[in-house]
Design an enzyme around this catalytic site. Structure first.
Site, PDB file in Angstrom:
ATOM      1  CD  GLU A   1      -2.918   1.258   0.307  1.00  0.00           C
ATOM      2  OE1 GLU A   1      -2.475   1.562  -0.808  1.00  0.00           O
ATOM      3  OE2 GLU A   1      -4.135   1.186   0.582  1.00  0.00           O
ATOM      4  CG  ASP A   2      -0.976   4.705  -1.588  1.00  0.00           C
ATOM      5  OD1 ASP A   2      -1.618   4.108  -0.694  1.00  0.00           O
ATOM      6  OD2 ASP A   2      -1.533   5.429  -2.433  1.00  0.00           O
TER       7      ASP A   2
ATOM      8  CG  PHE B   1      -3.257  15.547   0.882  1.00  0.00           C
ATOM      9  CD1 PHE B   1      -4.232  14.593   1.152  1.00  0.00           C
ATOM     10  CD2 PHE B   1      -2.790  15.670  -0.422  1.00  0.00           C
ATOM     11  CE1 PHE B   1      -4.738  13.791   0.146  1.00  0.00           C
ATOM     12  CE2 PHE B   1      -3.300  14.873  -1.439  1.00  0.00           C
ATOM     13  CZ  PHE B   1      -4.277  13.936  -1.150  1.00  0.00           C
TER      14      PHE B   1
ATOM     15  NE  ARG C   1      -2.384   8.357  -9.652  1.00  0.00           N
ATOM     16  CZ  ARG C   1      -3.076   7.986  -8.577  1.00  0.00           C
ATOM     17  NH1 ARG C   1      -2.433   7.548  -7.513  1.00  0.00           N
ATOM     18  NH2 ARG C   1      -4.385   8.050  -8.551  1.00  0.00           N
TER      19      ARG C   1
HETATM   20  P1  IMP Z   1      -7.537   4.722   4.575  1.00  0.00           P
HETATM   21  O1  IMP Z   1      -8.540   3.678   4.209  1.00  0.00           O
HETATM   22  O2  IMP Z   1      -8.146   5.887   5.267  1.00  0.00           O
HETATM   23  O3  IMP Z   1      -6.350   4.189   5.308  1.00  0.00           O
HETATM   24  O4  IMP Z   1      -7.105   5.348   3.187  1.00  0.00           O
HETATM   25  C1  IMP Z   1      -5.924   5.137   2.588  1.00  0.00           C
HETATM   26  C2  IMP Z   1      -5.986   5.704   1.184  1.00  0.00           C
HETATM   27  O5  IMP Z   1      -6.321   7.102   1.176  1.00  0.00           O
HETATM   28  C3  IMP Z   1      -4.614   5.620   0.556  1.00  0.00           C
HETATM   29  O6  IMP Z   1      -4.446   4.399  -0.119  1.00  0.00           O
HETATM   30  C4  IMP Z   1      -4.609   6.812  -0.381  1.00  0.00           C
HETATM   31  O7  IMP Z   1      -5.143   6.447  -1.619  1.00  0.00           O
HETATM   32  C5  IMP Z   1      -5.499   7.825   0.281  1.00  0.00           C
HETATM   33  N1  IMP Z   1      -4.715   8.833   1.036  1.00  0.00           N
HETATM   34  C6  IMP Z   1      -4.677   8.986   2.377  1.00  0.00           C
HETATM   35  N2  IMP Z   1      -3.859   9.982   2.740  1.00  0.00           N
HETATM   36  C7  IMP Z   1      -3.344  10.486   1.588  1.00  0.00           C
HETATM   37  C8  IMP Z   1      -2.400  11.548   1.301  1.00  0.00           C
HETATM   38  O8  IMP Z   1      -1.843  12.243   2.176  1.00  0.00           O
HETATM   39  N3  IMP Z   1      -2.108  11.745  -0.006  1.00  0.00           N
HETATM   40  C9  IMP Z   1      -2.661  11.016  -1.016  1.00  0.00           C
HETATM   41  N4  IMP Z   1      -3.538  10.009  -0.793  1.00  0.00           N
HETATM   42  C10 IMP Z   1      -3.883   9.747   0.497  1.00  0.00           C
HETATM   43 MG    MG Z   2      -4.635   3.916  -2.084  1.00  0.00          MG
END
Ligand code: IMP
Ligand code: MG
Length: 169
Positions: free
Chosen positions: A94-95, A147, A160
């Site tokens: 995961e990113d 962010f 990206r």
């Molecule tokens: P979660 O389900 O809230 O953990 O969401 C994770 C997803 O939200 C990641 O896989 C990203 O796609 C997106 N996301 C959360 N924070 C960021 C950020 O700071 N920058 C870009 N995408 C983010």
């Molecule tokens: Mg994601």
């Protein structure tokens, strides 16, 4: 909007190399299946895989969270993995982990496919944002609640391809 560097390319890639070495050690003699979560994980996944000497299969899932269903954590699967993971040693790549909703859902979903083991590797984590309790096995960097973009992460599909992690101002 201006992008400020938070984690530069060298620092990021050094850390990813360290993570790869750790994974290599933990999975000695085993084949690994990476499941990359599109699209944000692609750069991290590629860099991580390139630094592992054991065999790494690559698969992908495309998921999106339902907007506005804050508590449920419902995740829609737009595209599922291609190959069976039954009996395999799987790492979800995961990113970034924010609230943890996406991964909490995915863990439960993928467990039903009966892998031999299932772990999580994330390039970034925002621990202060976590809503779901989640055990994350490999974390590149823990960051504050800001962010971030780059190295796969986007803001409205932009940034990206930046070779570093930056924050927007
Ligand atoms: P979660 O389900 O809230 O953990 O969401 C994770 C997803 O939200 C990641 O896989 C990203 O796609 C997106 N996301 C959360 N924070 C960021 C950020 O700071 N920058 C870009 N995408 C983010
Ligand atoms: Mg994601």
């Amino acid at each position: 909007m201006e992008v400020n560097v938070l984690i530069n390319k060298a620092r990021l890639e050094n850390r990813i190399e360290e993570m790869a070495k750790q994974i290599e050690k933990d999975y000695e003699g085993k084949d690994i299946v990476f499941i990359g979560i599109l699209k944000g994980s692609v750069m991290f996944m590629a860099e991580l895989a390139k630094n592992i000497k054991s065999n790494v299969e690559l698969d992908f899932m495309d998921v999106s969270s339902y907007e506005g269903t804050e508590s449920s954590g419902d995740v829609r699967i737009n595209s599922d993995i291609r190959n069976s993971i039954k009996g395999k040693d799987v790492i979800i790549v995961e990113d970034i982990i924010d609230t943890g909703r996406t991964l909490t859902y995915l863990i439960e979903y993928l467990k039903q496919k009966q892998p031999n083991s299932l772990k999580i590797a994330t390039m970034l984590s925002k621990p202060s944002r976590r809503i779901m309790e989640l055990n994350v096995d490999y974390i590149g960097f823990s960051i504050n609640d800001e962010f971030v973009v780059g190295y796969g992460l986007d803001y409205n599909e932009k940034y990206r391809n930046l070779p570093y992690i930056g924050y927007l101002e």
